[in-house]
Design an enzyme around this catalytic site. Structure first.
Site, short mmCIF file in Angstrom:
data_model
loop_
_atom_site.label_atom_id
_atom_site.label_comp_id
_atom_site.label_asym_id
_atom_site.label_seq_id
_atom_site.Cartn_x
_atom_site.Cartn_y
_atom_site.Cartn_z
N GLY A 10 0.78 -0.75 0.19
CA GLY A 10 0.32 0.12 -0.23
C GLY A 10 0.87 0.99 0.04
O GLY A 10 1.82 1.23 0.21
N THR A 125 5.09 1.84 6.14
CA THR A 125 3.25 1.29 6.69
C THR A 125 2.30 2.06 7.02
O THR A 125 3.24 2.13 8.56
CB THR A 125 3.94 0.00 7.22
OG1 THR A 125 2.34 -0.45 7.06
CG2 THR A 125 4.31 -0.22 8.19
N ASP A 127 0.17 1.43 9.21
CA ASP A 127 -0.34 0.59 10.23
C ASP A 127 0.88 0.72 11.31
O ASP A 127 1.02 0.36 12.56
CB ASP A 127 -0.48 -0.38 9.61
CG ASP A 127 -1.35 -0.80 8.90
OD1 ASP A 127 -2.45 0.16 9.08
OD2 ASP A 127 -1.29 -2.00 8.30
N GLY A 170 -5.88 0.06 10.11
CA GLY A 170 -4.32 -0.79 10.83
C GLY A 170 -4.85 -2.07 10.53
O GLY A 170 -6.32 -3.17 11.45
N ARG A 171 -4.46 -2.81 9.85
CA ARG A 171 -4.54 -4.47 9.54
C ARG A 171 -4.45 -5.45 10.81
O ARG A 171 -6.05 -6.07 11.07
CB ARG A 171 -3.63 -4.95 8.60
CG ARG A 171 -3.93 -6.27 8.62
CD ARG A 171 -3.31 -6.63 7.05
NE ARG A 171 -3.85 -6.47 5.54
CZ ARG A 171 -3.25 -5.74 4.60
NH1 ARG A 171 -1.66 -5.42 4.57
NH2 ARG A 171 -3.85 -5.03 3.66
N ARG A 267 -23.85 8.11 14.10
CA ARG A 267 -23.43 8.22 12.34
C ARG A 267 -22.03 7.51 12.02
O ARG A 267 -22.24 7.42 13.35
CB ARG A 267 -23.35 9.61 11.77
CG ARG A 267 -24.77 10.81 11.56
CD ARG A 267 -25.78 10.28 10.38
NE ARG A 267 -27.01 10.71 10.45
CZ ARG A 267 -27.80 10.70 11.21
NH1 ARG A 267 -28.40 9.23 12.31
NH2 ARG A 267 -29.37 10.71 10.57
N HIS A 273 -8.69 5.79 2.69
CA HIS A 273 -7.65 5.54 2.29
C HIS A 273 -6.81 7.24 1.76
O HIS A 273 -5.96 7.69 1.93
CB HIS A 273 -7.62 5.24 0.30
CG HIS A 273 -7.48 3.85 0.40
ND1 HIS A 273 -9.26 2.69 0.65
CD2 HIS A 273 -6.58 2.77 0.42
CE1 HIS A 273 -8.15 1.76 0.09
NE2 HIS A 273 -6.92 1.64 0.42
N LEU A 274 -8.32 8.08 2.85
CA LEU A 274 -7.11 9.66 3.19
C LEU A 274 -6.39 9.38 3.75
O LEU A 274 -5.65 10.40 4.03
CB LEU A 274 -8.68 10.29 3.76
CG LEU A 274 -10.04 10.68 2.76
CD1 LEU A 274 -11.21 11.33 3.86
CD2 LEU A 274 -9.39 11.42 1.77
N ARG A 276 -4.42 7.74 4.02
CA ARG A 276 -2.96 6.80 3.15
C ARG A 276 -2.33 8.70 2.51
O ARG A 276 -1.27 8.72 1.65
CB ARG A 276 -2.84 6.14 2.43
CG ARG A 276 -2.92 5.01 3.51
CD ARG A 276 -1.85 3.47 3.06
NE ARG A 276 -2.44 3.06 1.50
CZ ARG A 276 -3.19 2.74 1.08
NH1 ARG A 276 -3.80 1.06 1.40
NH2 ARG A 276 -2.95 2.13 -0.23
O1 F6P Z 1 -1.82 -2.40 5.25
C1 F6P Z 1 -1.64 -0.50 4.81
C2 F6P Z 1 -3.63 -0.97 5.78
O2 F6P Z 1 -3.28 1.26 4.72
C3 F6P Z 1 -4.55 -1.30 5.97
O3 F6P Z 1 -4.21 -0.29 6.70
C4 F6P Z 1 -5.38 -1.67 5.27
O4 F6P Z 1 -6.10 -2.63 5.61
C5 F6P Z 1 -4.80 -1.52 4.42
O5 F6P Z 1 -3.96 -1.80 3.33
C6 F6P Z 1 -5.83 -1.39 2.81
O6 F6P Z 1 -5.20 -2.02 1.52
P1 F6P Z 1 -5.52 -1.18 -0.64
O7 F6P Z 1 -5.24 -0.19 -0.21
O8 F6P Z 1 -4.64 -2.84 -0.60
O9 F6P Z 1 -7.17 -1.34 -0.03
#
Ligand code: F6P
Length: 346
Positions: A10, A125, A127, A170-171, A267, A273-274, A276
């Protein structure tokens, strides 16, 4: 030396800063750098690598994403892929490889090291769950996004006297939810390291209302199991066998449960993905620069199967085997802080 550089897994804010550091330090030492596209997929021969010099990385320090592209590709999956990767390394006459990534990417790098390829890692990462290092590239930006989101959600939650459940990434671990949640003043933080039940959560909501809290912000980590609650179970998997945690929809399930059980309007917001995306924080730029710089020094001194890590604020070296041996869970001091400031009531 001719050094290949790739980003795998990721994406995370700070990858470009790390690539820049690798290129600037390597070329300063007289090495050549080849940028490999799309992580391990690039080494399967899907695209030709391109030479990188200082002007190619000018102005990218603050850019999000990765100029090289990335993918979740496991080239160890079959004999053909394994041969293709080793073939590309030979064909492109790579003397060494810098692999910027997390557990999955460094697992592949470790395999390449065992095949006799000189490879050095860089810890990345959001995470923040790699062993041996206190921090990974991308984590600081991710927690800043969570804290900023909580600042914004507090005002709307307060206006409507609502509960807002915020789902954080957070996987396997609660690093992002805990740090982001504490920095944003979350009222309740639910992470894998602190098991709670649905009843614990409802009791806490009712207690907070009873003491006059008009709005309640809950941060829940995407992987959490909550006793008494059923998350979605039909989940896709990626190339490394990880389930798609966003499909569990734990934030939505929890918000509905709270509303039904307490009658308080609830709610949910999935930050997804915001966390990241966008520009890396100053801290992530600095960490990426230090790690990228140190990775090239390790390559230059003939090391392989290692990566720079941060310990007590200093850059040191760890083996890839140690870094990926186990997922690093939230540290005990932060677990205690979460219990005290954003835990369920007894
Ligand atoms: O390992 C980083 C991570 O952002 C995790 O927190 C999340 O579960 C996963 O990757 C999401 O992956 P993708 O971008 O493939 O949806």
């Amino acid at each position: 030396m001719r050094i290949g550089v790739l980003t795998g897994g990721g994406d995370a804010p700070g990858l470009n800063a790390a690539i820049r550091a690798v290129v600037l330090r390597a070329t300063a030492l007289g090495h050549e750098v080849l940028g490999i596209a799309d992580g391990w997929a690039g080494l399967l021969g899907e695209a030709e690598p391109r030479p990188l010099v200082a002007r190619d990385v000018a102005g990218i320090l603050g850019d999000g994403g990765t100029m090289l592209g990335t993918s979740r590709t496991d080239p160890r999956k079959d004999e053909r892929s394994r041969r293709a990767v080793l073939g590309s390394i030979q064909r492109w006459r790579l003397d060494a490889l810098v692999a910027i990534g997390g557990n999955d990417t460094l697992g592949v790098a470790q395999w390449l090291d065992a095949q006799g390829v000189r490879v050095v890692g860089v810890p990345k990462t959001v995470d923040n769950d790699l062993s041996e290092t206190e921090f990974c590239i991308g984590f600081d930006t991710a927690i800043t996004v969570v804290a900023d989101a909580l600042d914004r959600l507090r005002t709307t939650a307060s206006a409507h006297h609502r509960v807002v459940v915020v789902e954080a990434m957070g996987r396997d671990t609660g690093w992002v939810a805990a740090f982001g949640g504490l920095a944003g003043g979350a009222d309740l933080i639910i992470i894998p390291e602190i098991p709670v039940s649905g009843e614990d959560i409802i009791r806490t909501m009712k207690r907070r209302r009873a003491i006059g809290d008009p709005d309640i912000l809950v941060v829940v980590s995407e992987a959490v199991e909550i006793e008494g609650l059923e998350a979605q179970t039909a989940l896709d998997r990626d190339a490394f066998g990880h389930v798609r945690l966003d499909q569990r929809a734990i934030g939505a399930v929890l918000a509905r449960y709270i509303e039904q059980r307490t009658g308080i309007e609830a709610r949910q917001v999935v930050l997804g993905h915001l966390q990241r995306g966008g520009s890396p924080t100053a801290i992530d730029r600095l960490r990426a620069t230090r790690f990228g710089n140190a990775a090239i020094d390790l390559v230059d001194s003939g090391k392989s199967g290692v990566l720079p890590v941060q310990r007590a604020g200093r850059i040191e070296t760890a083996t890839m085997a140690d870094a990926v041996r186990e997922v690093r869970r939230l540290s005990d001091d932060y677990i205690e802080l979460v219990r005290r400031f954003a835990g369920v009531v007894g």
